[in-house]
Structure formats: C-alpha cells, structure tokens
Design an enzyme around this catalytic site. Structure first.
Site, PDB file in Angstrom:
ATOM      1  N   LYS A 234       0.844  -1.197   0.000  1.00 43.09           N
ATOM      2  CA  LYS A 234       0.000   0.000   0.000  1.00 43.09           C
ATOM      3  C   LYS A 234       0.886   1.257   0.000  1.00 43.09           C
ATOM      4  O   LYS A 234       0.712   2.157  -0.793  1.00 43.09           O
ATOM      5  CB  LYS A 234      -0.892  -0.044   1.238  1.00 43.09           C
ATOM      6  CG  LYS A 234      -1.904   1.046   1.300  1.00 43.09           C
ATOM      7  CD  LYS A 234      -2.852   0.753   2.440  1.00 43.09           C
ATOM      8  CE  LYS A 234      -3.427   2.022   2.991  1.00 43.09           C
ATOM      9  NZ  LYS A 234      -4.247   1.782   4.170  1.00 43.09           N
TER      10      LYS A 234
ATOM     11  N   HIS B  95      -1.250 -33.163  19.845  1.00 44.26           N
ATOM     12  CA  HIS B  95      -0.081 -33.917  20.307  1.00 44.26           C
ATOM     13  C   HIS B  95       1.052 -32.975  20.702  1.00 44.26           C
ATOM     14  O   HIS B  95       2.199 -33.392  20.816  1.00 44.26           O
ATOM     15  CB  HIS B  95       0.367 -34.886  19.206  1.00 44.26           C
ATOM     16  CG  HIS B  95      -0.735 -35.839  18.846  1.00 44.26           C
ATOM     17  ND1 HIS B  95      -0.929 -37.031  19.504  1.00 44.26           N
ATOM     18  CD2 HIS B  95      -1.755 -35.733  17.955  1.00 44.26           C
ATOM     19  CE1 HIS B  95      -1.996 -37.637  19.007  1.00 44.26           C
ATOM     20  NE2 HIS B  95      -2.523 -36.862  18.070  1.00 44.26           N
TER      21      HIS B  95
ATOM     22  N   GLU C 143      10.793  -4.588   3.837  1.00 40.41           N
ATOM     23  CA  GLU C 143      10.837  -5.981   3.392  1.00 40.41           C
ATOM     24  C   GLU C 143      10.457  -6.093   1.918  1.00 40.41           C
ATOM     25  O   GLU C 143      11.117  -6.772   1.127  1.00 40.41           O
ATOM     26  CB  GLU C 143       9.849  -6.841   4.204  1.00 40.41           C
ATOM     27  CG  GLU C 143      10.225  -7.068   5.641  1.00 40.41           C
ATOM     28  CD  GLU C 143       9.685  -5.993   6.583  1.00 40.41           C
ATOM     29  OE1 GLU C 143       9.400  -4.867   6.127  1.00 40.41           O
ATOM     30  OE2 GLU C 143       9.560  -6.291   7.782  1.00 40.41           O
TER      31      GLU C 143
ATOM     32  N   GLY D 126      -4.472  -2.141   5.571  1.00 35.15           N
ATOM     33  CA  GLY D 126      -3.729  -3.278   5.016  1.00 35.15           C
ATOM     34  C   GLY D 126      -4.322  -4.611   5.422  1.00 35.15           C
ATOM     35  O   GLY D 126      -4.527  -5.504   4.599  1.00 35.15           O
ATOM     36  N   ARG D 127      -4.641  -4.777   6.701  1.00 34.96           N
ATOM     37  CA  ARG D 127      -5.112  -6.089   7.166  1.00 34.96           C
ATOM     38  C   ARG D 127      -6.556  -6.372   6.759  1.00 34.96           C
ATOM     39  O   ARG D 127      -7.081  -7.444   7.034  1.00 34.96           O
ATOM     40  CB  ARG D 127      -4.932  -6.207   8.676  1.00 34.96           C
ATOM     41  CG  ARG D 127      -5.511  -5.061   9.482  1.00 34.96           C
ATOM     42  CD  ARG D 127      -5.029  -5.102  10.917  1.00 34.96           C
ATOM     43  NE  ARG D 127      -5.471  -3.953  11.701  1.00 34.96           N
ATOM     44  CZ  ARG D 127      -4.840  -2.780  11.745  1.00 34.96           C
ATOM     45  NH1 ARG D 127      -3.748  -2.583  11.026  1.00 34.96           N
ATOM     46  NH2 ARG D 127      -5.295  -1.804  12.495  1.00 34.96           N
TER      47      ARG D 127
ATOM     48  N   LYS E  34      10.731  -0.091  13.764  1.00 31.63           N
ATOM     49  CA  LYS E  34      11.232   0.135  12.398  1.00 31.63           C
ATOM     50  C   LYS E  34      12.255   1.279  12.415  1.00 31.63           C
ATOM     51  O   LYS E  34      13.305   1.202  11.788  1.00 31.63           O
ATOM     52  CB  LYS E  34      10.081   0.550  11.475  1.00 31.63           C
ATOM     53  CG  LYS E  34       9.077  -0.524  11.153  1.00 31.63           C
ATOM     54  CD  LYS E  34       8.088   0.005  10.112  1.00 31.63           C
ATOM     55  CE  LYS E  34       6.829  -0.803  10.053  1.00 31.63           C
ATOM     56  NZ  LYS E  34       5.780  -0.209   9.222  1.00 31.63           N
TER      57      LYS E  34
ATOM     58  N   GLU F  59      -3.137  -6.535  15.613  1.00 27.69           N
ATOM     59  CA  GLU F  59      -2.768  -5.205  15.107  1.00 27.69           C
ATOM     60  C   GLU F  59      -3.965  -4.253  15.229  1.00 27.69           C
ATOM     61  O   GLU F  59      -3.807  -3.055  15.418  1.00 27.69           O
ATOM     62  CB  GLU F  59      -2.279  -5.289  13.653  1.00 27.69           C
ATOM     63  CG  GLU F  59      -1.387  -4.121  13.267  1.00 27.69           C
ATOM     64  CD  GLU F  59      -0.736  -4.265  11.898  1.00 27.69           C
ATOM     65  OE1 GLU F  59      -1.440  -4.111  10.884  1.00 27.69           O
ATOM     66  OE2 GLU F  59       0.486  -4.492  11.815  1.00 27.69           O
TER      67      GLU F  59
HETATM   68  O1  F6P Z   1       4.096  -2.758   9.710  1.00 27.78           O
HETATM   69  C1  F6P Z   1       2.731  -2.887   9.715  1.00 27.78           C
HETATM   70  C2  F6P Z   1       2.111  -2.617   8.366  1.00 27.78           C
HETATM   71  O2  F6P Z   1       1.978  -1.258   8.179  1.00 27.78           O
HETATM   72  C3  F6P Z   1       0.781  -3.330   8.252  1.00 27.78           C
HETATM   73  O3  F6P Z   1      -0.261  -2.679   8.834  1.00 27.78           O
HETATM   74  C4  F6P Z   1       0.660  -3.516   6.781  1.00 27.78           C
HETATM   75  O4  F6P Z   1      -0.292  -4.482   6.471  1.00 27.78           O
HETATM   76  C5  F6P Z   1       2.063  -3.926   6.445  1.00 27.78           C
HETATM   77  O5  F6P Z   1       2.877  -3.136   7.294  1.00 27.78           O
HETATM   78  C6  F6P Z   1       2.482  -3.758   5.010  1.00 27.78           C
HETATM   79  O6  F6P Z   1       2.346  -2.441   4.559  1.00 27.78           O
HETATM   80  P1  F6P Z   1       2.420  -2.070   3.041  1.00 27.78           P
HETATM   81  O7  F6P Z   1       1.279  -2.702   2.338  1.00 27.78           O
HETATM   82  O8  F6P Z   1       2.349  -0.571   3.003  1.00 27.78           O
HETATM   83  O9  F6P Z   1       3.723  -2.569   2.496  1.00 27.78           O
END
Ligand code: F6P
Length: 515
Positions: free
Chosen positions: A189, A370, A195, A253-254, A479, A339
């Site tokens: 987003k 188990h 990452e 995002g979630r 972060k 979150e």
């Molecule tokens: O670090 C949390 C977060 O902002 C989440 O809420 C989100 O889903 C995720 O990182 C990824 O964000 P993006 O879609 O902006 O890469």
C-alpha cells in the site's frame, strides 16, 4: 465512552462472581454456508442479554452504521475504514468510493483473464506459469491464506509468496523458477515497506540477470505488476503505471484481501471464484447491518470474547484449525486481531480502563493435540479457543474425515466438561469457554464469510473497548530503531549510550564474523 462505567459492565461483573442460576443455553447461528456455535461459551440467557445491553450502551448500532456509511472512524488518521465497500454490490457502495472500486475491479479482472487465457504472455511469448507475490503483513497474509485454502493441483497457474525480510525466503522462492514464465506482483500500500522493497529489488535483479540486456526494459514491464496507493514510488521502481492496481487509504492493510491485493487469487482461481469470495463476505456486512444484536453473529462472537477476556481473565485466544487447508488462519488472524485491537489508549487518547485484545495463537489440528493441548487441558491459565472445521472435505476418505471431525468435537467437549477421576494427575478442569465454527465446504464464498465474520467481530470489540481498531502506530518505533542500528551494524558508526545493549550485541556480531 469508558466501557467500565456502563451499568451493564457492573452487571456482568456481578454475574461472573455469582455462579449463574440458569444453565448455559445452546446458541448457534447460520450465516450462509457457515454455522457459528456459541453453546460452549458457558453463558446463560441472563448473561447474553446483559452482554447485548452492554453492546447497546456502548453505542454499537450507531457505530456499525458509521462504519458501513464511511464515516472517519479511523480517527487518528482521519479516514474511513471502507473495506466493506469492496465486497458490497455496485449499487450499495458509498458514492465517494464506488467509481474507484468499479474501475479497479474491472482492471484486475481484465488483467487476470488475459493472463489466464494466455492473451497476456511473458516477453518471449511463453505463457505465464507461476505468480510470485511479494508483500508483507496485510499485503501478504490474506492472499496466502486464501490461496493455500482454495488451491487445487489442477490449477494452471501456481502462486508463491515472498514476505519475510530474511534473504533465505526470497532465494528459496525463486530457486527453480523460469523467468520467462514468471509474473511478479509487488503489493505494498505504501510502497515504502523495507521488506517488500528489498525483496522486490532482489526479484528484479534475479530477473534482469537472466534476461538479454537489450530486452530488459520491455521484459520488466511485461513481468512486473504492482498493487499500491503510492503511484510515484511504483513508477520510480520501474513498473508501468498501466500495470499498477490502485489501493486507497480508506482500506487498511489487514482488511485489504478484498481489494487489488487479492489479485493473485483472481489469477489463480478466476473471476467467478473471486466474486463468490466477495459475496460471502458481503453476507456478513449485510447481516451485521440488518440483524438485531441478539441474533447478530459477529456481535455475539465479540461479546463472548469480551466476557472471556474482561471478566474471566482469559489470557489468550487459541484458533484451532481442523482442516489443513486453513492452517494459515491463525497467522492471518494474528495480524487482524492483534494489530487492530492490541491498544492501550482509547479513541480520545486516554488509558483504556480494561484489558484489550490478548495474544492470539493457534495451530493446525490434529497436530496441536499432540503438542500444546496438554496445556489447554491441564494448564492453569485461563484461555478461550475457536474450533474451526469443514463438514465436506475435498478428498474422499470418509473415515479419516469423520475422525477429524470427531476429534474436533471430542476436544471441545473435553474442554467443556473436564473429568474428575480420583488421581489428581489425571484431572481435567474443563469449564473452558470455546466457540465452534463449521463451514459446509471450503468454497470461496464460505471462506469470504469466515474472514469477514472475524473482521466484523474485531470491529465490534474495538467499539466495546472504545479503541480505534484501524491504526497501528505501535509498529513504527521498532522500524525507526532498526534504521539507527543499520549503520552501526555496517561498522560505520557506534550507537550512543542509550542503545548500549544493542551496541554490545553488535560488537558480539562483529566478533563472530562479518555478516
Ligand atoms: O508494519 C505494519 C504494516 O503497516 C501493516 O499494517 C501492513 O499491512 C504492512 O505493514 C504492510 O504495509 P504495506 O502494504 O504498506 O507494504
């Protein structure tokens, strides 16, 4: 409003301290292809009606209308939370977002159908075989869960996911792929997430290294698409704006699997399945808006959870998936629930007067039986659990499947009833409140209903605790600190005194060898 100041809150406290005079009542609701059974929640009619009274005192009905109408309920970011509009029928969508949703959905469907029908191919003319989806958090968990749940060995396209920052993840995902038949989706987003940026850069270099130099530009344009609300950053990365699918700040995002973030699902399963998935979720939104609170599935599920967390001291919610295809459900729900509702200030910035969301965890059953069920049956910490099962499996081994369901029911019953033999080492306390959710089969629509049920439950609990379920400021600090640490790890500078513990570990890292 502070939940602990309501009349109903006090009544609930009194109910829990005095053992109920009436037996817990059976309570199940059917929602499309899903059955929600709350009969093992150990709540009698008086408790249920007090809980519903609490929901009313907290203004839940008005809050539901505000969510679905698109009010700015995400107050710290001054935004609506309009994921429900993504799965609404075209004529039901709030006007402000209707056109954007229609256009993007049409663009997604057109793109996916072209790929599926081999009208859109790789730069050498070969058909795409593999989709690599790069994204993390909300840009990963929903799509991977749904893909994993619905995939079939006969699917023409397979999807792999790269989320983790760890370089092993991307190396492993790309290891045996043919660049000429691989389509990359970069989903972010913000298009600024570390990452995703690093993994996308790695994927692009991997691709370029295997592509003739004179064709690199057109090849990257044909093989990389993006899902983002940050169009400038996408373009800077080198992805053609025509291959970019919009996201918006009014979808968290979630809560975004219903948006273009779900494009791998369209690619893998096609338009009809994706529309069924949206329709299954829409059912929950309509139900939430239209059913009285007394018969409202997400509301009752949220209230049962609240009672367990705030009055019975439940320290965690275990999500037990009695279907291997739903093994990623706990991972998805960890982000959704923790979150969203892992907060300690209320909507006005005041400390919340009660506990909010505890830890959610879980596993794939019957493996968990188990491993960690010993603690669930005989440990001395309070918890609550959701049992999730599917009535009709996709295989034909009836006996094995009936045993799977028998174990789901047997474990839930053990947690409910316990056992009191003479030997104390064998005693099982029981009286654990649990919920059972059964899906008729694992269809796209049933899965849509299941995920939206949890989403709307989370929303209701946010209203009960008077917190904003749609921001996540807590993830920012770590972060920022990683950015300060990075140059020290490179050996370029030393951290100041405040970060003495980190610096000592960095010294150890350097002593152990260069990274
Ligand atoms: O670090 C949390 C977060 O902002 C989440 O809420 C989100 O889903 C995720 O990182 C990824 O964000 P993006 O879609 O902006 O890469």
């Amino acid at each position: 409003m502070n939940p602990t100041t309501t009349d109903a809150w006090h009544a609930l406290g009194a109910l829990e301290s005095e053992p109920a005079s009436v037996e817990p009542a059976p309570r199940s609701l059917v929602l499309g292809e899903l059955c929600l059974d709350l009969s093992r929640q150990r709540l009698n009619p008086e408790a249920w009606s007090t809980l519903v009274r609490f929901a009313r005192e907290m203004g839940l009905e008005a809050a539901i209308a505000a969510q679905l109408r698109g009010d700015h309920i995400n107050n710290t970011e001054d935004r609506p939370a309009l994921h429900s509009a993504l799965r609404a029928r075209a004529d039901e969508r709030p006007a402000a977002v209707a056109e954007a949703i229609d256009d993007t959905l049409e663009q997604m469907i057109g793109f996916a159908e072209d790929v599926r029908a081999n009208r859109r191919r790789g730069y050498t003319g070969r058909a795409f075989k593999t989709v690599v989806h790069i994204g993390i958090g909300g840009s990963h968990l929903g799509p991977e869960l749904v893909y994993d749940a619905l995939r079939d060995p006969t699917d023409r396209l397979s999807v792999r996911f790269i989320a983790n920052l760890d370089g092993h993840a991307a190396t492993e995902a790309l290891r045996d792929l043919d660049p000429e038949t691989t389509l990359f989706i970069v989903a972010s987003k913000s298009f600024g997430t570390l990452e995703t940026r690093l993994n996308a850069e790695f994927a692009r270099s991997w691709f370029i290294e295997r592509t003739p130099a004179q064709q690199v530009k057109s090849a990257v344009a044909a093989h990389f698409i993006a899902v983002s609300s940050n169009l400038e950053a996408v373009e800077r990365f080198g992805i053609d704006p025509a291959n970019t699918f919009a996201m918006w700040d009014w979808v968290g995002g979630r809560y975004s699997v219903w948006s273009a973030v779900g494009i791998p699902l369209l690619l893998a399963f096609g338009e009809a399945a994706f529309r069924d998935f949206l329709a299954g979720a829409r059912l929950v939104d309509r139900h939430l808006a239209e059913e009285p609170l007394e018969q409202n599935a997400p509301v009752l599920m949220a209230l049962a959870g609240l009672f367990n967390y705030n009055f019975r001291g439940a320290e965690s919610l275990a999500v037990l998936s009695y279907d291997r295809r739903l093994r990623l459900l706990p991972d998805f729900l960890q982000q959704l629930e923790m979150e969203s509702n892992g907060k300690s200030v209320d909507r006005d910035g005041n400390p919340v007067a009660c506990q909010t969301m505890p830890v959610l965890w879980g596993g794939e059953e019957t493996n968990g039986q188990h491993a960690f069920h010993q603690l669930l049956h005989q440990g001395n910490r309070a918890f609550t659990a959701d049992f999730v099962g599917v009535v009709r499996p996709a295989h034909d081994r009836r006996e094995q499947h009936l045993w799977q369901l028998a174990n789901l029911l047997g474990q839930a019953e053990a947690m409910e009833q316990g056992d009191d033999p003479a030997d104390p080492a064998r005693r099982v306390a029981g009286a654990r409140p649990t919920t059972t959710i059964l899906l008729r089969e694992l269809s796209p629509s049933a899965l849509g209903t299941l995920l939206a049920l949890y989403e709307q439950k989370v929303f209701c609990q946010g209203v009960f605790w008077n917190i904003n379920s749609f921001d996540q400021w807590g993830v920012e600090l770590g972060k920022k600190l990683a950015e300060r640490v990075f140059p020290a790890l490179q050996g370029d500078e030393r951290l100041d005194e405040r970060s003495g513990n980190s610096q000592r570990l960095i010294d150890h890292i350097h002593d152990l060898g260069s990274a």
